[in-house]
Motif scaffolding. Structure first.
Motif, mmCIF file in Angstrom:
data_model
loop_
_atom_site.group_PDB
_atom_site.id
_atom_site.type_symbol
_atom_site.label_atom_id
_atom_site.label_comp_id
_atom_site.label_asym_id
_atom_site.label_seq_id
_atom_site.Cartn_x
_atom_site.Cartn_y
_atom_site.Cartn_z
ATOM 1 N N ALA A 35 0.790 -1.209 0.085
ATOM 2 C CA ALA A 35 0.070 -0.035 0.020
ATOM 3 C C ALA A 35 0.875 1.144 0.025
ATOM 4 N N ILE A 36 1.865 1.407 0.999
ATOM 5 C CA ILE A 36 2.675 2.553 1.116
ATOM 6 C C ILE A 36 3.523 2.776 -0.350
ATOM 7 N N GLU A 37 4.010 1.644 -1.024
ATOM 8 C CA GLU A 37 4.688 1.992 -2.286
ATOM 9 C C GLU A 37 3.728 2.448 -3.180
ATOM 10 N N HIS A 38 2.521 1.755 -3.253
ATOM 11 C CA HIS A 38 1.640 2.266 -4.352
ATOM 12 C C HIS A 38 1.342 4.038 -4.045
ATOM 13 N N LEU A 39 1.041 4.205 -2.944
ATOM 14 C CA LEU A 39 0.840 5.541 -2.520
ATOM 15 C C LEU A 39 1.786 6.566 -2.743
ATOM 16 N N GLN A 40 2.988 6.085 -2.430
ATOM 17 C CA GLN A 40 4.200 7.015 -2.773
ATOM 18 C C GLN A 40 4.318 7.141 -4.228
ATOM 19 N N ARG A 41 4.011 6.048 -5.143
ATOM 20 C CA ARG A 41 4.265 6.359 -6.529
ATOM 21 C C ARG A 41 2.927 7.242 -6.704
ATOM 22 N N GLY A 44 3.567 10.755 -4.424
ATOM 23 C CA GLY A 44 4.974 11.371 -4.141
ATOM 24 C C GLY A 44 5.372 11.470 -2.599
ATOM 25 N N SER A 45 4.849 12.459 -1.998
ATOM 26 C CA SER A 45 5.137 12.711 -0.507
ATOM 27 C C SER A 45 3.841 12.457 0.355
ATOM 28 N N TYR A 46 4.216 12.042 1.500
ATOM 29 C CA TYR A 46 3.072 12.024 2.448
ATOM 30 C C TYR A 46 2.743 13.387 3.025
ATOM 31 N N GLU A 47 3.166 14.310 2.675
ATOM 32 C CA GLU A 47 2.707 15.687 2.857
ATOM 33 C C GLU A 47 1.760 16.249 1.612
ATOM 34 N N ASN A 48 1.765 15.430 0.434
ATOM 35 C CA ASN A 48 0.680 15.879 -0.403
ATOM 36 C C ASN A 48 -0.685 16.048 0.127
ATOM 37 N N ARG A 49 -1.325 17.051 -0.100
ATOM 38 C CA ARG A 49 -2.675 17.607 0.553
ATOM 39 C C ARG A 49 -3.670 16.614 0.177
ATOM 40 N N ASP A 50 -3.574 16.166 -1.300
ATOM 41 C CA ASP A 50 -4.608 15.262 -1.665
ATOM 42 C C ASP A 50 -4.747 14.008 -1.024
ATOM 43 N N PHE A 51 -3.540 13.501 -0.545
ATOM 44 C CA PHE A 51 -3.160 12.264 0.287
ATOM 45 C C PHE A 51 -3.893 12.534 1.596
ATOM 46 N N SER A 60 -8.999 2.842 5.040
ATOM 47 C CA SER A 60 -10.101 1.845 4.638
ATOM 48 C C SER A 60 -9.765 0.941 3.672
ATOM 49 N N TYR A 61 -9.359 1.422 2.598
ATOM 50 C CA TYR A 61 -9.038 0.743 1.364
ATOM 51 C C TYR A 61 -7.975 -0.211 1.314
ATOM 52 N N PHE A 62 -6.900 0.451 2.052
ATOM 53 C CA PHE A 62 -5.706 -0.136 2.092
ATOM 54 C C PHE A 62 -5.181 -1.175 3.351
ATOM 55 N N LEU A 63 -5.712 -0.663 4.571
ATOM 56 C CA LEU A 63 -5.220 -1.527 5.527
ATOM 57 C C LEU A 63 -5.830 -2.607 5.977
ATOM 58 N N PRO A 64 -5.174 -3.837 6.529
ATOM 59 C CA PRO A 64 -5.662 -4.926 6.845
ATOM 60 C C PRO A 64 -6.779 -4.638 7.806
ATOM 61 N N GLY A 118 6.269 7.662 6.423
ATOM 62 C CA GLY A 118 5.384 8.749 6.640
ATOM 63 C C GLY A 118 3.943 8.174 6.132
ATOM 64 N N PHE A 119 3.826 7.644 4.975
ATOM 65 C CA PHE A 119 2.784 7.262 4.499
ATOM 66 C C PHE A 119 1.986 6.133 5.395
ATOM 67 N N ALA A 120 2.859 5.317 6.159
ATOM 68 C CA ALA A 120 2.283 4.203 6.909
ATOM 69 C C ALA A 120 1.789 4.792 8.318
ATOM 70 N N CYS A 121 2.491 5.970 8.860
ATOM 71 C CA CYS A 121 1.949 6.547 9.832
ATOM 72 C C CYS A 121 0.643 7.188 9.660
ATOM 73 N N ALA A 122 0.544 7.962 8.499
ATOM 74 C CA ALA A 122 -0.359 8.674 8.253
ATOM 75 C C ALA A 122 -1.734 8.005 8.140
ATOM 76 N N LEU A 123 -1.507 6.854 7.496
ATOM 77 C CA LEU A 123 -2.812 5.767 7.326
ATOM 78 C C LEU A 123 -3.391 5.208 8.610
#
Ligand SMILES: [Fe+2]
Length: 365
Positions: A35-41, A44-51, A60-64, A118-123
């Motif tokens: 999930a985090i590799e996909h979200l990074q692609r 880009g950054s966990y700071e991205n406001r869209d993210f 909800s979509y990606f976490l177990p 950072g993506f993992a923490c944010a999720l």
């Protein structure tokens, strides 16, 4: 045996309340990694406001499922059985080689190395659900993640950069009305094997009438050692406990409220705080030593955190000392509602909090 003795017996045998510990399975870890590799692609950054704006749906979509359920239950459970800390053991694999040597201090950290994490923490915050935010009072904002790294030059301070003195238990930014609701601490490395220190308001046998004075707004709540002390501190008073009388929340910082030499509480306030601390200090939990890839999530209204003194860059194996890489921890803070604190966020950025001290904003905004 009379009824009081029976009650005493019951209280003695009460099981000790502990943080929830969840061992992440290799299958769950793989799901998170993908999930985090996909979200990074994608972002880009966990700071991205869209993210960040869509972080709840993405979680909800990606976490177990198991993580989603436990996290949601944790976020809305303020009961007497809720410690207020949730430990994910082995949430992700950390690539130690790509991190390289620990930088000398947080100022020189290369955050691109922590981007994936950072993506993992944010999720996780997204799953609570709570929104990752940044505080001007902490490193002038500085982004959604702060790397907490022991700094040799600041080793004796009561800040995240310290190491050689105990960091007293505290709720984060106790001096703010809109302090973080949830915190996460992701351990990138902890070769020194420093235990985490936690203290829950729920560990007290009962709060009841005994601590009722802590609900009164008679306490000085000074800003912490990261910040310069202002002149108006003396006038601002607030309560230590708040919310429900039986099962309260707390804003508590032992170092600042009890032991800050430049702050003098009133005799009454000092008396109640000292009595509280006498009990609290015996309830501190430090049996868990986080390993790389572990994440501790804390409800900042229920559970305080701190750290024991340690020697940065020294590990101990069978009584022998060896040099090692210094500890790195990534901290993220979040708020459940952007609406409630709107008077204290930037006009163009409701994720950026500019509260300086107990409802008062920094003047230059
Ligand atoms: Fe802290």
């Amino acid at each position: 045996m009379n009824s009081i003795e029976i009650l005493d017996d019951i209280s003695i045998t009460k099981t000790k309340l502990l943080p929830i510990v969840l061992e992440i399975t290799s299958q769950e870890r793989k799901m998170i990694q993908d999930a985090i590799e996909h979200l990074q692609r994608k972002y880009g950054s966990y700071e991205n406001r869209d993210f960040i704006t869509h972080v709840h749906q993405l979680a909800s979509y990606f976490l177990p499922d198991r993580i989603l359920h436990i996290t949601a239950d944790f976020a809305s459970d303020f009961s007497k059985n809720q410690y207020g800390a949730l430990i994910f053991k082995g949430l992700i694999d950390i690539d130690q080689e790509s991190i390289g040597s620990t930088p000398p201090n947080w100022q020189s950290a290369d955050y691109s190395k922590f981007n994936l994490y950072g993506f993992a923490c944010a999720l996780i915050h997204g799953a609570l659900p709570s929104k990752p935010v940044q505080y001007y009072s902490q490193r002038k904002g500085g982004g959604l993640i702060h790397a907490i790294i022991p700094d040799e030059k600041m080793c004796e301070t009561q800040t995240g950069s310290g190491s050689s003195t105990d960091l007293y238990v505290h709720t984060e930014d106790a001096f703010l009305k809109h302090q973080a609701d949830f915190l996460s601490f992701m351990y990138v490395r902890n070769e020194e094997q420093v235990p985490s220190t936690l203290y829950s308001i729920r560990s007290h046998e009962s709060i009841g009438e005994r601590y009722r004075p802590l609900f009164e707004r008679i306490y000085k709540i000074p800003k912490d050692a990261n910040l310069e002390t202002g002149t108006s501190e003396e006038d601002t008073l607030d309560s230590i406990l708040y919310g429900n009388y039986e099962l309260p929340f707390m804003r508590f910082d032992a170092a600042e409220q009890l032991f800050n030499p430049s702050i003098k509480q009133s005799d009454e306030a000092q008396h109640h705080l000292s009595e509280f601390w006498e009990e609290a200090r015996n309830l501190i939990y430090s049996d868990f030593t986080p390993q790389a890839g572990d994440v501790i999530v804390v409800n900042n209204h229920l559970c305080a955190h701190g750290r024991s003194a340690f020697r940065a860059g020294i590990k101990n194996i069978d009584g022998m000392e060896y040099p090692c890489e210094r500890r790195i921890m990534l901290r993220m803070m979040s708020k459940v509602s952007l609406i409630d604190m709107r008077a204290h966020t930037l006009t163009d950025d409701p994720f950026f909090i500019i509260e300086e001290h107990l409802g008062k904003n920094f003047k230059h905004f």
